[in-house]
Structure formats: C-alpha cells, structure tokens
Scaffold this active site. Structure first.
Site, short mmCIF file in Angstrom:
data_model
loop_
_atom_site.label_atom_id
_atom_site.label_comp_id
_atom_site.label_asym_id
_atom_site.label_seq_id
_atom_site.Cartn_x
_atom_site.Cartn_y
_atom_site.Cartn_z
N THR A 1 2.88 121.95 40.53
CA THR A 1 2.88 120.74 39.56
C THR A 1 3.31 119.49 40.53
OG1 THR A 1 4.29 119.84 37.70
CG2 THR A 1 4.94 121.83 38.97
N ASP A 2 2.88 118.37 39.79
CA ASP A 2 3.56 117.04 40.58
C ASP A 2 5.03 116.99 40.62
OD1 ASP A 2 3.38 116.86 37.78
OD2 ASP A 2 2.52 114.40 37.64
N GLU A 3 5.60 117.72 39.45
CA GLU A 3 7.07 117.49 39.08
C GLU A 3 7.85 117.97 40.40
OE1 GLU A 3 8.58 118.69 35.84
OE2 GLU A 3 6.87 118.19 34.41
N TYR B 1 13.18 123.70 35.85
CA TYR B 1 11.73 124.28 36.19
C TYR B 1 10.83 123.62 37.29
CZ TYR B 1 6.66 123.35 35.47
OH TYR B 1 5.48 123.55 35.76
N LYS C 1 9.62 125.67 40.68
CA LYS C 1 8.01 125.59 41.23
C LYS C 1 8.18 125.17 42.62
CE LYS C 1 4.78 125.88 39.09
NZ LYS C 1 3.71 127.03 38.75
P1 NAD Z 1 1.96 128.10 29.75
O1 NAD Z 1 3.48 128.08 29.31
O2 NAD Z 1 0.83 127.64 28.58
O3 NAD Z 1 1.28 129.62 30.08
C1 NAD Z 1 2.18 130.45 30.60
C2 NAD Z 1 1.62 131.77 30.90
O4 NAD Z 1 2.13 132.72 31.64
C3 NAD Z 1 1.67 132.46 29.28
O5 NAD Z 1 0.51 132.90 28.92
C4 NAD Z 1 2.76 133.23 29.70
O6 NAD Z 1 2.40 134.62 28.70
C5 NAD Z 1 2.32 133.74 31.29
N1 NAD Z 1 3.66 134.56 31.62
C6 NAD Z 1 4.87 133.99 31.56
N2 NAD Z 1 5.86 134.81 32.54
C7 NAD Z 1 4.74 135.88 32.99
C8 NAD Z 1 5.09 136.82 33.72
N3 NAD Z 1 6.33 137.20 34.32
N4 NAD Z 1 4.04 137.54 34.15
C9 NAD Z 1 2.76 137.28 33.75
N5 NAD Z 1 2.47 136.37 32.84
C10 NAD Z 1 3.57 135.51 32.35
O7 NAD Z 1 1.72 127.24 30.94
P2 NAD Z 1 0.30 126.27 31.45
O8 NAD Z 1 0.98 124.77 30.89
O9 NAD Z 1 -0.59 126.65 31.16
O10 NAD Z 1 0.80 126.16 32.79
C11 NAD Z 1 0.22 127.05 33.87
C12 NAD Z 1 0.72 126.83 35.01
O11 NAD Z 1 0.32 125.37 35.60
C13 NAD Z 1 2.27 126.76 35.42
O12 NAD Z 1 2.24 127.40 36.61
C14 NAD Z 1 2.50 125.60 35.46
O13 NAD Z 1 3.75 125.27 36.22
C15 NAD Z 1 1.40 124.85 35.85
N6 NAD Z 1 1.22 123.36 35.62
C16 NAD Z 1 1.30 123.19 34.29
C17 NAD Z 1 1.00 121.73 33.69
C18 NAD Z 1 0.73 121.31 32.49
O14 NAD Z 1 0.69 120.03 32.30
N7 NAD Z 1 0.91 122.09 31.54
C19 NAD Z 1 0.70 120.58 35.08
C20 NAD Z 1 0.57 121.13 36.25
C21 NAD Z 1 0.76 122.41 36.56
O1 DAU Z 2 3.66 116.93 35.34
C1 DAU Z 2 3.15 118.16 35.08
C2 DAU Z 2 4.12 119.10 34.00
O2 DAU Z 2 3.99 118.40 32.67
C3 DAU Z 2 4.13 120.36 34.16
O3 DAU Z 2 4.36 120.94 35.34
C4 DAU Z 2 4.57 121.15 33.15
O4 DAU Z 2 4.63 122.52 32.87
C5 DAU Z 2 4.43 120.37 31.74
O5 DAU Z 2 5.38 120.79 30.47
C6 DAU Z 2 4.56 118.92 31.71
O6 DAU Z 2 5.98 118.43 31.92
P1 DAU Z 2 6.46 117.15 30.96
O7 DAU Z 2 8.05 117.54 30.88
O8 DAU Z 2 6.12 116.20 31.91
O9 DAU Z 2 6.02 117.54 29.54
P2 DAU Z 2 6.03 117.45 28.19
O10 DAU Z 2 5.22 117.60 27.24
O11 DAU Z 2 7.44 118.41 27.81
O12 DAU Z 2 6.64 116.00 27.96
C7 DAU Z 2 6.05 114.96 28.14
C8 DAU Z 2 6.86 113.58 28.08
O13 DAU Z 2 7.31 113.54 26.95
C9 DAU Z 2 8.18 113.98 28.69
O14 DAU Z 2 8.62 112.56 29.31
C10 DAU Z 2 9.27 114.10 27.52
C11 DAU Z 2 8.60 113.47 26.55
N1 DAU Z 2 8.90 114.13 25.27
C12 DAU Z 2 8.57 115.41 25.12
C13 DAU Z 2 8.55 116.28 23.99
C14 DAU Z 2 8.41 117.79 23.98
C15 DAU Z 2 9.44 113.47 23.99
O15 DAU Z 2 9.65 112.19 24.17
N2 DAU Z 2 9.48 114.16 22.89
C16 DAU Z 2 9.24 115.56 22.91
O16 DAU Z 2 9.50 116.37 21.76
#
Ligand code: NAD
Ligand code: DAU
Length: 340
Positions: free
Chosen positions: A125-127, A153, A157
């Site tokens: 992730t970019d985080e 988190y 990562k």
């Molecule tokens: P998500 O939370 O929707 O899904 C995570 C999945 O992993 C779920 O299906 C969960 O059951 C499974 N899981 C959790 N723990 C596990 C374990 N111990 N063994 C096997 N499976 C397990 O997450 P997402 O948003 O789809 O993110 C997927 C990946 O992409 C993550 O690694 C996250 O860090 C990365 N990522 C997410 C974003 C975003 O914006 N959501 C952006 C960049 C990178």
């Molecule tokens: O940048 C990539 C990341 O993006 C991934 O690695 C993470 O898995 C994914 O969850 C996401 O992280 P963020 O913290 O950026 O996403 P989130 O949707 O939780 O929040 C987006 C922005 O919105 C953040 O600045 C917090 C704000 N927010 C979020 C929630 C849930 C609110 O203002 N209100 C809310 O209720």
C-alpha cells in the site's frame, strides 16, 4: 499455471479472482481465505462454478496448514492480498495486524522457499510511505520515497514489505511488490469511506467525516489495480517495487459531496466527528515506473469510476445490506458510538 491468491474473499482479492478466472481461463486459480469479518463468499458467486477456480478456507499464518497446502498444490505463483486492512481497527487492536500482515507474510515466504515458485507478489500500500503535506502539491510518492509509517496498519504492511525484500536479497526468492493508492469499486466492505458514505446516504443517515474533511486520498478503481497486478506478475522485474495510482486526488469532503450529489441527497447529512488519531494528511502516487516500464494505463478516472460504483451499490443492495444486518452493527456502534 497454478496461482494461489490469498485474501480472495475480500474486496480487492475478490475483484482480482474475478479478473484472473475470466481473463486467463487456462490458469488454475486457488483462493485461500480465512473468511474473517471482511471475507465474504457471496463476492465469489459469479465465479464459484468455473472449472479453473477453487476455494480453500485457511489462515496464512498457520504454518502447518500452509506447508501442507503448498506440498499438495504445487503453486507456480502466489499473490498475497490477505491482510487486516482497516486503519481504524488497527488503532483499536494492533496485535492481529502483526499476526496476519507480518507473520502471515513470512509464513507464505517460507513456504515459497521450501516448495519453489516462479513469483511471489506482495500486495502492499502507499500508506507505507507515510503522508505528504497539503501545501506541497508538487510532491508525490515514488518507489524511492523512504518508508515512514503512521498507523499500526501501515507499520505492519511496511514490515511485511521489508521481509519480502529480504527474501529476495538473502534467498534469491523471485518477488515483486505493488504499492497502490486507495481503491474503490464493487464489493468494497462498508466500513471504508466510499461504501460507508453510499450506504448511509441511501438510508438518510448521518455521514461521519473525520476532522475537517480536508485530508486527501488518491483514488483508483479496483479494476485498474487488478490489471496492474496482472501486468506486474507477467512483465514485472523480480526484486522491484511498482507504485500504482491514477492521479485522482480528492479531499474527503469532495468525495462525500460527490456521492451526495449523485444520490440527490442533502449536504446537511454531513457530520464532522472526532479525527482519527495519527490521521495521514495526503497520499499521492507517482505511477511513472509502472506506466513507462510496463505500459500500464488505467481505464477509469474518478469521474467515470464513481458513477459506475454508485450504480453497482444501487443494483447490488443485497450484497451490502446482508453485511450491515450482521455483526457489523456492533462494530459501528463501538467505533462511532462516542463520535456521532
Ligand atoms: P479486505 O479487508 O477487504 O480483505 C482482506 C481479506 O483477507 C478478507 O477476505 C479476509 O477474510 C482475508 N484474511 C484476513 N486475514 C487472513 C488470514 N490470516 N489468512 C487468510 N485470509 C485472511 O482488504 P482489501 O481492501 O481487499 O485489501 C487487500 C490487500 O490490498 C491488503 O493487503 C491491503 O493492505 C492492500 N491494499 C488495499 C487498498 C485499499 O484501498 N483497500 C489499497 C492498497 C493496498
Ligand atoms: O491508501 C491505501 C489504503 O487505503 C489501504 O492500504 C487501506 O487498506 C485502506 O483501508 C485505505 O486506507 P484509508 O485509511 O485511507 O481508507 P478509509 O476508507 O478508512 O478512509 C479514507 C479517508 O476517509 C481517510 O482520510 C479517513 C476518512 N474517513 C474514513 C471513515 C471510515 C472519514 O472521514 N470518515 C469515516 O467514517
């Protein structure tokens, strides 16, 4: 070609499984997922009967189980999406983030070493780069930006990324890493900003915006993240990191207002609530390496992807209403009870 996709019952992993099963019908896709609160087999319904798809329930951090799975299946490639992914949950309970995101990754790497694979891809992730200041719009995250994490988190990562790279350098494991910006699109769990705001606005409920809503995220449609990973698997150079993003920066307030406007709902639903501790200010990806070296191009902009996503939530109410009617309510009350 047999590919292990971990976390394929989650948001991005689920979309990736759909993409791979349909696009590469000659590949076998094995989806391993623990089915935590974020995993949902309903997401896999469109592919569950395909002959090149198989689901296995299990924990990536369970060494005995993982070693047996690798011995039995003889994977060619591994794509690791499995993770605890929500920043707010990592603030309430960091331990499970170390367990899954760090120990789980190391367990997979050990299995790859023992049984041999042609590629291990880590979905990062970019985080891991921390955040950028709002008053320097000229700054972007490149692959050379130092790791500088803010939340449990992102620390988990970044730690996983360091292990992945150490297995390349020390053991010669053929690894790649992608670091993507915020995703949105179909099957996004409604604890994250965009699906949370869509589902609550549809119910005429208050929309909790953290702090002043000026924090910036760089939004990418999940389809474009999936095509980027597919490309990196096939054309990426081992030992390399690739940033993924499409230059779609928006403040949280802009995102929320866009959703309200599209749904024809009033801005009076917005409620400013206590900020997230350690809240990152701005994320912004420079995707030049992926574009120039591998030829990746996103299909969606934010302005085309958001209407498509809202449409999906309108047409697939059962998918997210089933989640909201389950144990999610308890989570929402605990997380937002004192804020709203
Ligand atoms: P998500 O939370 O929707 O899904 C995570 C999945 O992993 C779920 O299906 C969960 O059951 C499974 N899981 C959790 N723990 C596990 C374990 N111990 N063994 C096997 N499976 C397990 O997450 P997402 O948003 O789809 O993110 C997927 C990946 O992409 C993550 O690694 C996250 O860090 C990365 N990522 C997410 C974003 C975003 O914006 N959501 C952006 C960049 C990178
Ligand atoms: O940048 C990539 C990341 O993006 C991934 O690695 C993470 O898995 C994914 O969850 C996401 O992280 P963020 O913290 O950026 O996403 P989130 O949707 O939780 O929040 C987006 C922005 O919105 C953040 O600045 C917090 C704000 N927010 C979020 C929630 C849930 C609110 O203002 N209100 C809310 O209720």
């Amino acid at each position: 070609m047999k590919i292990l996709v971990t976390g394929g019952a989650g948001f991005i992993g689920g979309n990736f499984v759909h993409h791979m099963v349909n696009k590469h019908s000659d590949y076998e896709i094995v989806n391993l997922d623990l089915l935590t609160y974020a995993g949902n087999l309903e997401t896999l319904k469109p592919v569950e009967d395909k002959p090149n798809y198989k689901f296995v329930k299990g924990d990536i951090a369970d060494e005995t189980f993982i070693m047996k799975l690798f011995a039995d299946e003889k994977f060619d490639m591994v794509v690791n999406f499995a993770a605890e992914s929500h920043v707010d949950r990592s603030i309430s309970d960091p331990g499970i983030f170390v367990q899954t995101n760090v120990l789980g990754t190391v367990t997979l790497l050990n299995a790859c070493r023992k049984y041999g694979i042609t590629r291990y891809h880590q979905v990062s992730t970019d985080e891991v780069y921390g955040d950028l200041p709002l008053d320097r719009p000229d700054l972007f995250f490149t692959e050379e930006t130092p790791l500088h994490t803010s939340s449990p988190y992102s620390s988990s990562k970044a730690s996983a990324d360091l292990f992945v790279m150490s297995y390349f350098r020390t053991f010669g494991l053929p690894v790649t890493i992608s670091r993507c910006s915020n995703n949105y699109g179909p099957y996004h769990f409604p604890e994250k900003l965009i699906p949370l705001m869509i589902s609550r606005a549809l119910g005429d409920e208050e929309l909790p915006v953290y702090g002043n809503g000026e924090n910036v995220r760089d939004w990418l449609h999940v389809y474009d993240h999936c095509t980027a990973i597919d490309l990196i698997l096939h054309k990426g150079k081992v030992g390399e990191v690739y940033n993924v993003g499409g230059h779609n920066e928006r403040t949280n307030l802009e995102v929320v207002k866009t959703i309200l406007q599209a749904l024809n709902k009033p801005e009076s639903l917005i409620r400013y609530v206590t900020d997230r501790p350690g809240h990152d200010m701005r994320y912004a990806i420079d995707p030049t390496k992926l574009e120039t070296e591998l030829g990746w191009k996103p299909k969606y902009t934010f302005d085309t992807g958001i209407p498509q996503t809202i449409e999906w939530y309108l047409e697939n109410r059962d998918w997210w209403e089933n989640i909201l009617n389950g144990s999610y309510q308890e989570y929402f009350d605990t997380m937002y009870g004192t804020r709203l």
